[in-house]
Motif scaffolding. Sequence first.
Motif, PDB file in Angstrom:
ATOM      1  N   LEU A 206       2.911   1.839  -3.893  1.00 40.07           N
ATOM      2  CA  LEU A 206       2.954   2.390  -2.540  1.00 40.07           C
ATOM      3  C   LEU A 206       2.485   1.279  -1.608  1.00 40.07           C
ATOM      4  CD1 LEU A 206       1.322   5.890  -3.126  1.00 40.07           C
ATOM      5  CD2 LEU A 206       3.754   5.390  -2.933  1.00 40.07           C
ATOM      6  N   SER A 207       3.126   1.141  -0.454  1.00 39.75           N
ATOM      7  CA  SER A 207       2.781   0.023   0.436  1.00 39.75           C
ATOM      8  C   SER A 207       2.826   0.461   1.887  1.00 39.75           C
ATOM      9  CB  SER A 207       3.762  -1.146   0.235  1.00 39.75           C
ATOM     10  OG  SER A 207       3.747  -1.602  -1.105  1.00 39.75           O
ATOM     11  N   ALA A 208       2.142  -0.355   2.724  1.00 38.87           N
ATOM     12  CA  ALA A 208       2.207  -0.209   4.174  1.00 38.87           C
ATOM     13  C   ALA A 208       2.185  -1.605   4.773  1.00 38.87           C
ATOM     14  CB  ALA A 208       1.047   0.624   4.692  1.00 38.87           C
ATOM     15  N   PHE A 209       2.827  -1.781   5.929  1.00 39.51           N
ATOM     16  CA  PHE A 209       2.867  -3.088   6.549  1.00 39.51           C
ATOM     17  C   PHE A 209       2.813  -2.929   8.064  1.00 39.51           C
ATOM     18  CE2 PHE A 209       7.149  -1.600   6.183  1.00 39.51           C
ATOM     19  CZ  PHE A 209       7.794  -2.012   7.329  1.00 39.51           C
ATOM     20  N   ALA A 210       2.341  -3.993   8.740  1.00 35.64           N
ATOM     21  CA  ALA A 210       2.223  -3.976  10.191  1.00 35.64           C
ATOM     22  C   ALA A 210       2.542  -5.370  10.714  1.00 35.64           C
ATOM     23  CB  ALA A 210       0.823  -3.543  10.608  1.00 35.64           C
ATOM     24  N   PRO A 211       3.069  -5.477  11.950  1.00 36.25           N
ATOM     25  CA  PRO A 211       3.448  -6.784  12.500  1.00 36.25           C
ATOM     26  C   PRO A 211       2.233  -7.591  12.966  1.00 36.25           C
ATOM     27  CG  PRO A 211       3.893  -5.063  14.090  1.00 36.25           C
ATOM     28  CD  PRO A 211       3.446  -4.377  12.847  1.00 36.25           C
ATOM     29  N   ILE A 212       2.305  -8.896  12.808  1.00 39.90           N
ATOM     30  CA  ILE A 212       1.309  -9.828  13.343  1.00 39.90           C
ATOM     31  C   ILE A 212       1.929 -10.504  14.570  1.00 39.90           C
ATOM     32  CG2 ILE A 212      -0.047 -11.900  12.882  1.00 39.90           C
ATOM     33  CD1 ILE A 212       0.050 -11.162   9.912  1.00 39.90           C
ATOM     34  N   LYS A 213       1.230 -10.454  15.692  1.00 45.18           N
ATOM     35  CA  LYS A 213       1.779 -10.979  16.943  1.00 45.18           C
ATOM     36  C   LYS A 213       0.970 -12.173  17.427  1.00 45.18           C
ATOM     37  CE  LYS A 213       3.550  -6.482  18.406  1.00 45.18           C
ATOM     38  NZ  LYS A 213       3.575  -5.458  19.460  1.00 45.18           N
ATOM     39  N   ASN A 214       1.650 -13.116  18.110  1.00 46.74           N
ATOM     40  CA  ASN A 214       0.949 -14.259  18.698  1.00 46.74           C
ATOM     41  C   ASN A 214       0.452 -13.891  20.095  1.00 46.74           C
ATOM     42  OD1 ASN A 214       3.185 -14.286  20.311  1.00 46.74           O
ATOM     43  ND2 ASN A 214       4.124 -16.112  19.384  1.00 46.74           N
ATOM     44  N   SER A 215      -0.083 -14.868  20.798  1.00 46.51           N
ATOM     45  CA  SER A 215      -0.656 -14.607  22.123  1.00 46.51           C
ATOM     46  C   SER A 215       0.405 -14.212  23.146  1.00 46.51           C
ATOM     47  CB  SER A 215      -1.401 -15.854  22.604  1.00 46.51           C
ATOM     48  OG  SER A 215      -0.522 -16.982  22.633  1.00 46.51           O
ATOM     49  N   LYS A 216       1.680 -14.501  22.847  1.00 45.58           N
ATOM     50  CA  LYS A 216       2.772 -14.104  23.750  1.00 45.58           C
ATOM     51  C   LYS A 216       3.283 -12.698  23.464  1.00 45.58           C
ATOM     52  CE  LYS A 216       4.422 -18.877  24.126  1.00 45.58           C
ATOM     53  NZ  LYS A 216       5.591 -19.770  23.905  1.00 45.58           N
ATOM     54  N   GLY A 217       2.720 -12.048  22.456  1.00 42.72           N
ATOM     55  CA  GLY A 217       3.182 -10.712  22.092  1.00 42.72           C
ATOM     56  C   GLY A 217       4.386 -10.710  21.179  1.00 42.72           C
TER      57      GLY A 217
ATOM     58  N   THR B   5      -1.428  13.555  -2.760  1.00 45.45           N
ATOM     59  CA  THR B   5      -2.168  12.326  -3.066  1.00 45.45           C
ATOM     60  C   THR B   5      -1.409  11.106  -2.557  1.00 45.45           C
ATOM     61  OG1 THR B   5      -3.082  13.372  -5.041  1.00 45.45           O
ATOM     62  CG2 THR B   5      -3.171  10.972  -4.924  1.00 45.45           C
ATOM     63  N   LYS B   6      -0.105  11.104  -2.749  1.00 39.39           N
ATOM     64  CA  LYS B   6       0.703   9.975  -2.298  1.00 39.39           C
ATOM     65  C   LYS B   6       0.611   9.799  -0.785  1.00 39.39           C
ATOM     66  CE  LYS B   6       5.167  10.337  -2.443  1.00 39.39           C
ATOM     67  NZ  LYS B   6       6.549  10.425  -2.960  1.00 39.39           N
ATOM     68  N   GLN B   7       0.692  10.917  -0.038  1.00 43.62           N
ATOM     69  CA  GLN B   7       0.614  10.832   1.417  1.00 43.62           C
ATOM     70  C   GLN B   7      -0.746  10.325   1.884  1.00 43.62           C
ATOM     71  OE1 GLN B   7       3.136  11.077   3.471  1.00 43.62           O
ATOM     72  NE2 GLN B   7       4.456  11.505   1.681  1.00 43.62           N
ATOM     73  N   LEU B   8      -1.827  10.751   1.198  1.00 51.03           N
ATOM     74  CA  LEU B   8      -3.167  10.279   1.564  1.00 51.03           C
ATOM     75  C   LEU B   8      -3.269   8.764   1.341  1.00 51.03           C
ATOM     76  CD1 LEU B   8      -5.382  13.135   0.072  1.00 51.03           C
ATOM     77  CD2 LEU B   8      -4.951  12.654   2.490  1.00 51.03           C
ATOM     78  N   ILE B   9      -2.708   8.285   0.214  1.00 51.93           N
ATOM     79  CA  ILE B   9      -2.742   6.854  -0.060  1.00 51.93           C
ATOM     80  C   ILE B   9      -1.956   6.081   0.997  1.00 51.93           C
ATOM     81  CG2 ILE B   9      -2.018   5.083  -1.701  1.00 51.93           C
ATOM     82  CD1 ILE B   9      -2.553   7.085  -3.933  1.00 51.93           C
ATOM     83  N   LEU B  10      -0.762   6.591   1.342  1.00 60.59           N
ATOM     84  CA  LEU B  10       0.059   5.912   2.347  1.00 60.59           C
ATOM     85  C   LEU B  10      -0.641   5.870   3.707  1.00 60.59           C
ATOM     86  CD1 LEU B  10       3.602   7.289   1.444  1.00 60.59           C
ATOM     87  CD2 LEU B  10       2.770   4.953   1.133  1.00 60.59           C
ATOM     88  N   GLN B  11      -1.301   6.974   4.069  1.00 62.24           N
ATOM     89  CA  GLN B  11      -2.037   6.990   5.340  1.00 62.24           C
ATOM     90  C   GLN B  11      -3.157   5.962   5.336  1.00 62.24           C
ATOM     91  OE1 GLN B  11      -3.312  10.993   6.105  1.00 62.24           O
ATOM     92  NE2 GLN B  11      -1.228  11.820   6.111  1.00 62.24           N
ATOM     93  N   LYS B  12      -3.867   5.882   4.205  1.00 62.68           N
ATOM     94  CA  LYS B  12      -4.946   4.903   4.096  1.00 62.68           C
ATOM     95  C   LYS B  12      -4.396   3.482   4.210  1.00 62.68           C
ATOM     96  CE  LYS B  12      -8.264   3.070   0.754  1.00 62.68           C
ATOM     97  NZ  LYS B  12      -8.797   3.185  -0.625  1.00 62.68           N
ATOM     98  N   LEU B  13      -3.324   3.189   3.463  1.00 68.05           N
ATOM     99  CA  LEU B  13      -2.734   1.854   3.509  1.00 68.05           C
ATOM    100  C   LEU B  13      -2.216   1.526   4.902  1.00 68.05           C
ATOM    101  CD1 LEU B  13      -0.754   1.833   0.135  1.00 68.05           C
ATOM    102  CD2 LEU B  13      -2.961   0.759   0.616  1.00 68.05           C
TER     103      LEU B  13
END
Length: 502
Positions: A169-180, A47-55
């Motif tokens: 449980l958390s997940a995060f991703a980078p936010i990039k500007n127009s220069k990458g 269950t934990k892995q499914l939640i992490l994948q979703k997040l």
Amino acid sequence: MAFKNDMSRLVKKLRRRNRFILVVLSAIGILLVYLISSTHLLQREKTKQLILQKLRAISITASEQIDGDAHEYVVNTFNSKNDVRSSKDDSVYHKLHAQLKRIKRINEIASPIYTMVFNADHNEYEFIVTSSDEPYYRHMFVNYPTELRMNYNIGGVIDEYKTENGTWLSAFAPIKNSKGEVVAILQVDQEFDSFLEEAHSDLIKNILVASVLFVPFMILLFSYMRNVLTKEEQNQLLLEERNEEIEIQNEMIKEANLKLEKANLIIQARNDTLDKQVKKRTKELLEANQDLETFLYRSSHDIQGPIASLKGVVNLAQADITNGIDYYNFIHASVNQLETRVRGINAVFEIKKQELDWVQLSIREVFDEVVADQCKKLDFSDVDLIFGDNALIKSDRTILNVLFSELVKNSIMYRDGENVKIHLTTELVGQKHIRITYKDNGLGIDADQQNTIFDMFKRGNEKSQGSGLGLYAVKLALEKLHGNISLLNARNGVTFQINLPR
């Protein structure tokens, strides 16, 4: 009396039987608990892995929808805590807030979605845009997980972790500007406490249900096993009674056979010991005789050479008085050669007859005395000594002196150059042994002579004028001290490794 013994044995067997049944039932119970617990843990992990994948999927998708330039504008425009108190204070902030709110609603996320930037000056993360109606602009993220710093540029998931608000449980991703360039991160959370409570409740429920079913089954199994084992024990008791008389007779026969075997073993052991002693002493006697014959023959031959030379020089000196000084020098050389032979013979006999006197000695002190003595005898003084760590050893001073004397004498007589360089190091091997490494700048040892240099009357190279007894005496000395020596290097000098008990 026999009846009492039988009853006593029966009682003991019944007790053993009941213990055995209890052990079996306990093992089954433990296995059942283990299976239930394992199932619970597997379900929780799944269950934990499914939640992490979703997040993780939500965080990646959401971060790609956020305008990095707009976010960078907000961060650069509002520099202090609570500069944004309402989502309507700034149109750009409001637009980003509406995007996060819409993503939260579409994905049915219970917790707010938010963005963060890293403040390098304070080594902390600060909240920027949130899907919540009330902004908490540039508030500090207390005790943030290390994954945020490690994977800031690529994003990732944060496994189960605790905060003052519960387990998440958390997940995060980078936010990039127009220069990458990565200008912030977007994080999505889900509370894990509710699932843990539900899983814990299910675990207790499963254990209770299993216990209700397990107890009647165990009672039936206990009754069945007890009946089966009782019948088996009764049959075993009858069989033991029938075999008892046979065993008594067998024991009597065994006792007689054991006595006979012991007598045979004693005789055989005495014969073996006597045979080994005879063979050992015969071998030692043969080796001693062979060594003695070789020693006498070679010693006689080595001594006869200088004597013959002396006789010839004396005859020439009588006939030619004018060249007396040349004859004197030749006589002096022959006498020195004869003295070397005699010293070699004396060293061998001194080792063989020496009674060991074990005392505590300093290796460096003994070696210094040997070098000084050999320099005096050989009229030589240019010796460079390099010592490693000094060590103490319990040994015989006389034998140790002979050992070092022969090595130093060879280093002086067969040096490669004007001076002699000797490097002596010591190393402890465990608690009971010491390893000595002896290295000099000698002429080396011919390859075809390296396997026999420790034999009697063997010389190391064609330039050697010695008796061939020096390294043989070294070997005898080490055997006397229960040690050994080996040749490590024979080029660019000679290196020996000596092992001695402490």
